[in-house]
Design an enzyme around this catalytic site. Structure first.
Site, PDB file in Angstrom:
ATOM      1  N   LYS A  65       0.752  -1.094  -0.074  1.00 24.01           N
ATOM      2  CA  LYS A  65       0.033  -0.185  -0.069  1.00 24.01           C
ATOM      3  C   LYS A  65       0.693   1.085   0.274  1.00 24.01           C
ATOM      4  CE  LYS A  65      -3.847  -2.036   2.429  1.00 24.01           C
ATOM      5  NZ  LYS A  65      -5.266  -2.211   3.158  1.00 24.01           N
ATOM      6  N   ASN A 115      -4.624   1.971  -1.972  1.00 21.73           N
ATOM      7  CA  ASN A 115      -5.147   0.448  -1.839  1.00 21.73           C
ATOM      8  C   ASN A 115      -6.457   0.631  -3.069  1.00 21.73           C
ATOM      9  OD1 ASN A 115      -7.923   1.818  -1.505  1.00 21.73           O
ATOM     10  ND2 ASN A 115      -8.421   0.433  -0.808  1.00 21.73           N
TER      11      ASN A 115
HETATM   12  P1  NDP Z   1      -2.257  -3.046  10.779  1.00 27.00           P
HETATM   13  O1  NDP Z   1      -1.391  -4.402  11.238  1.00 27.00           O
HETATM   14  O2  NDP Z   1      -1.657  -1.605  10.561  1.00 27.00           O
HETATM   15  O3  NDP Z   1      -2.456  -2.178  13.208  1.00 27.00           O
HETATM   16  C1  NDP Z   1      -3.769  -2.961  13.286  1.00 27.00           C
HETATM   17  C2  NDP Z   1      -3.589  -2.788  14.923  1.00 27.00           C
HETATM   18  O4  NDP Z   1      -4.398  -3.467  15.435  1.00 27.00           O
HETATM   19  C3  NDP Z   1      -2.841  -2.430  15.542  1.00 27.00           C
HETATM   20  O5  NDP Z   1      -3.151  -0.624  15.986  1.00 27.00           O
HETATM   21  C4  NDP Z   1      -1.878  -2.775  16.632  1.00 27.00           C
HETATM   22  O6  NDP Z   1      -1.496  -1.947  17.552  1.00 27.00           O
HETATM   23  C5  NDP Z   1      -3.868  -3.484  17.226  1.00 27.00           C
HETATM   24  N1  NDP Z   1      -3.525  -5.071  18.076  1.00 27.00           N
HETATM   25  C6  NDP Z   1      -3.394  -6.185  17.122  1.00 27.00           C
HETATM   26  N2  NDP Z   1      -3.910  -6.544  18.089  1.00 27.00           N
HETATM   27  C7  NDP Z   1      -3.833  -6.194  18.562  1.00 27.00           C
HETATM   28  C8  NDP Z   1      -4.167  -6.187  20.353  1.00 27.00           C
HETATM   29  N3  NDP Z   1      -4.266  -8.099  20.971  1.00 27.00           N
HETATM   30  N4  NDP Z   1      -4.565  -5.433  21.749  1.00 27.00           N
HETATM   31  C9  NDP Z   1      -4.513  -4.043  20.704  1.00 27.00           C
HETATM   32  N5  NDP Z   1      -4.100  -4.365  19.886  1.00 27.00           N
HETATM   33  C10 NDP Z   1      -3.673  -4.700  19.124  1.00 27.00           C
HETATM   34  O7  NDP Z   1      -3.535  -3.403  10.344  1.00 27.00           O
HETATM   35  P2  NDP Z   1      -4.252  -2.638   9.608  1.00 27.00           P
HETATM   36  O8  NDP Z   1      -4.909  -1.553  10.107  1.00 27.00           O
HETATM   37  O9  NDP Z   1      -4.031  -2.180   8.282  1.00 27.00           O
HETATM   38  O10 NDP Z   1      -5.282  -3.457   9.746  1.00 27.00           O
HETATM   39  C11 NDP Z   1      -7.023  -4.477  10.514  1.00 27.00           C
HETATM   40  C12 NDP Z   1      -7.499  -4.404  10.775  1.00 27.00           C
HETATM   41  O11 NDP Z   1      -8.474  -4.396   9.338  1.00 27.00           O
HETATM   42  C13 NDP Z   1      -7.438  -6.014   9.647  1.00 27.00           C
HETATM   43  O12 NDP Z   1      -8.046  -7.522   9.733  1.00 27.00           O
HETATM   44  C14 NDP Z   1      -7.976  -6.605   7.990  1.00 27.00           C
HETATM   45  O13 NDP Z   1      -8.175  -7.358   8.353  1.00 27.00           O
HETATM   46  C15 NDP Z   1      -9.112  -5.252   8.590  1.00 27.00           C
HETATM   47  N6  NDP Z   1      -9.228  -4.037   7.420  1.00 27.00           N
HETATM   48  C16 NDP Z   1     -10.388  -4.194   7.161  1.00 27.00           C
HETATM   49  C17 NDP Z   1     -11.241  -3.789   5.940  1.00 27.00           C
HETATM   50  C18 NDP Z   1     -12.612  -3.733   5.636  1.00 27.00           C
HETATM   51  O14 NDP Z   1     -12.742  -3.474   4.306  1.00 27.00           O
HETATM   52  N7  NDP Z   1     -13.289  -4.271   6.115  1.00 27.00           N
HETATM   53  C19 NDP Z   1     -10.453  -2.581   5.409  1.00 27.00           C
HETATM   54  C20 NDP Z   1      -8.630  -2.533   5.505  1.00 27.00           C
HETATM   55  C21 NDP Z   1      -8.521  -3.927   7.029  1.00 27.00           C
HETATM   56  P3  NDP Z   1      -0.299  -2.225  18.295  1.00 27.00           P
HETATM   57  O15 NDP Z   1       0.319  -0.509  17.683  1.00 27.00           O
HETATM   58  O16 NDP Z   1      -0.248  -2.027  19.565  1.00 27.00           O
HETATM   59  O17 NDP Z   1       0.704  -3.398  17.906  1.00 27.00           O
END
Ligand code: NDP
Length: 293
Positions: free
Chosen positions: A73, A94
């Protein structure tokens, strides 16, 4: 008049690595068919080191556009001819659109969220709590602010990542909102234990990956008793569509937006960008529901 024969299909697709579990083809191709378009959407595995060659290939094949997913991305930007406003603000693309031979990078993730939100309420003047600070949180925060939200509370476990997004929101996003004659208040809260939803929150969004299949029983650490029934609760997780958070919020009486709505919403906008026509969201959602059922 005999119909002119045409065996050439227009091409779109998705570049990702890994990509085999990405369901977008199953959502977009039925939409093309229902629009009477003999177009294809190809799910293409592109390793990071081959991204430049893949974009050059898409140009050579005359692709109408393509989606980019993890890990492309940000990296794809160097191979494009320009960026739309949201993609430029977010620093992530995207959806690439072929506009008169130029490959322009757009970001439809947040726009898809806004279009599903608008079915329930107007974002203007609303306060938003965003759980997470990754790509999904960034896209939703940017578009909801541009659509009229006036307050964003960012909640993230990793403080460095949370503060980085806070800086972007307080800086370039707030400047963009100000050009529309409004202001934007930003607060960052480190996520420790069960997050208590502040009084007056209009929208709570889980933009983390908590609850994504196969980890379907994972709980988003939110104190559910602090959640008002007036708050709209959204989850970005598309699989399963009814996450634990969505289930519990619905049981409490809150209106909800599931991750499928956001996925369909961004898919609709992508198809509009590529074809100039609006597909039927129901056909796209039904196709995904059959997969995730
Ligand atoms: P990233 O890897 O960029 O970010 C993940 C985020 O989740 C971070 O802020 C991370 O926090 C947090 N996180 C993960 N596990 C935990 C936990 N156990 N406790 C607290 N915080 C947690 O991923 P994306 O933002 O790209 O994607 C996130 C989700 O969104 C994915 O599951 C993806 O499938 C979904 N998505 C859905 C879309 C849709 O159209 N429905 C479009 C795009 C994404 P930290 O920084 O603390 O690690």
């Amino acid at each position: 008049m005999p119909q002119e024969l045409n065996f050439k299909q227009e091409l779109t697709g998705c570049f990702g690595y890994p990509v085999s579990e990405n369901p977008t083809q199953a959502m977009v191709e039925p939409a093309f068919r229902s629009m009477g378009l003999d177009w294809r959407y190809l799910t293409l595995e592109v390793r990071p080191e081959n991204l430049g060659a893949a974009v050059a290939g898409a140009r050579a094949f005359g692709f109408r556009g393509f989606n980019c997913t993890i890990p492309h991305k940000v990296a794809v930007i160097q191979f494009l001819d320009g960026l739309g406003d949201s993609a430029s603000l977010m620093g992530a693309v995207n959806c690439v659109v072929n506009r008169n031979g130029k490959f322009i990078g757009e970001n439809t993730d947040g726009k898809g969220f806004v279009s599903s939100f608008r079915k329930l309420a107007d974002p203007s003047g609303k306060s938003l709590v965003l759980l997470g600070a990754g790509g999904a949180a960034r896209a939703i925060g940017v578009e909801m602010a541009l659509a009229g939200c006036t307050q964003i509370t960012l909640v993230n476990r990793d403080e460095k990542r949370g503060r980085e997004l806070e800086t972007l929101f307080r800086g370039r996003l707030r400047d963009a909102v100000k050009t529309q004659g409004r202001d934007l208040a930003i607060t960052y809260v480190p996520w420790q234990g069960n997050f208590r939803v502040p009084d007056g929150t209009n929208i709570l969004v889980n933009a983390t990956s908590i609850g994504l299949y196969p980890d379907v029983d994972a709980r988003v650490p939110v104190a559910m008793e602090s959640l008002s029934v007036e708050t709209i609760v959204a989850d970005v997780i598309p699989n399963p569509p009814t996450t634990r958070l969505i289930h519990e919020a619905r049981a409490k009486g809150c209106r909800v937006i599931d991750g499928l709505s956001m996925l369909v919403g961004q898919g609709v906008i992508g198809v509009e960008y590529w074809t100039g026509k609006t597909p039927d969201p129901e056909i796209m959602r039904n196709a995904l529901e059959q997969i995730f059922a």
